[in-house]
Design a protein around this motif. Structure first.
Motif, short mmCIF file in Angstrom:
data_model
loop_
_atom_site.label_atom_id
_atom_site.label_comp_id
_atom_site.label_asym_id
_atom_site.label_seq_id
_atom_site.Cartn_x
_atom_site.Cartn_y
_atom_site.Cartn_z
N SER A 96 0.82 -1.22 0.00
CA SER A 96 0.00 0.00 0.00
C SER A 96 0.85 1.27 0.00
CB SER A 96 -0.92 -0.01 1.21
OG SER A 96 -1.73 1.13 1.24
N LYS A 97 1.82 1.34 0.89
CA LYS A 97 2.65 2.55 1.00
C LYS A 97 3.43 2.79 -0.29
CE LYS A 97 6.31 4.54 3.80
NZ LYS A 97 7.26 4.30 4.90
N GLU A 98 4.04 1.73 -0.83
CA GLU A 98 4.83 1.85 -2.05
C GLU A 98 3.96 2.24 -3.25
OE1 GLU A 98 4.91 -0.69 0.03
OE2 GLU A 98 6.97 -0.78 0.77
N ARG A 109 1.12 3.89 -3.18
CA ARG A 109 0.70 5.28 -3.03
C ARG A 109 1.81 6.22 -3.53
NH1 ARG A 109 -3.83 6.19 0.06
NH2 ARG A 109 -4.59 4.35 1.15
N CYS A 110 3.05 5.92 -3.15
CA CYS A 110 4.18 6.74 -3.61
C CYS A 110 4.34 6.66 -5.12
CB CYS A 110 5.46 6.30 -2.92
SG CYS A 110 5.49 6.67 -1.15
#
Length: 124
Positions: free
Chosen positions: A33-35, A37-38
């Protein structure tokens, strides 16, 4: 009372032993998720993209990785995934092949640089 039995059966049905990837509706463990989003922001999306968009993209990524892994396990040494198997699978896609080739070359250069650095610091 019948509703309680249905809910209990529903909870048991959700645990399908998928290794924590799909544990139910809305309770899915998000691995990338974090990757994602970036990456979405880097490709022009909003700094905080919709969660639904990230979830759909993550589903696609996990599906791609799963399919490639299964295919790689079926070729070469059965039951093992090796770099050569992945390269073999993507050989007809020029963009993916070039990217993998670049990453493998960079990995080798980093290994050589680490080795030279270690020898310089810890060698005689």
């Amino acid at each position: 009372m019948a509703e309680e039995e249905d809910e209990t059966g529903f909870d048991e049905e959700l645990d399908d032993g998928s290794g924590g990837v799909d544990v139910g509706y809305g309770k899915r463990k998000r691995l990338f998720s974090k990757e994602l989003r970036c990456m979405m922001y880097g490709f022009g999306d909003d700094q905080n993209p919709y969660t639904e968009s990230v979830d759909i993209l993550e589903d696609l990524v996990i599906e791609f990785i799963t399919e490639m892994t299964h295919k790689a396990m079926s070729i070469g040494r059965q039951g093992r995934v090796q770099v050569e198997d992945i390269v073999f699978l993507i050989r007809k896609d020029p963009r993916k092949f070039a990217r993998v080739k670049d990453l493998l070359t960079m990995n080798e250069e980093l290994k050589r640089a680490r080795k030279a650095f270690d020898e310089a610091n810890y060698g005689s």
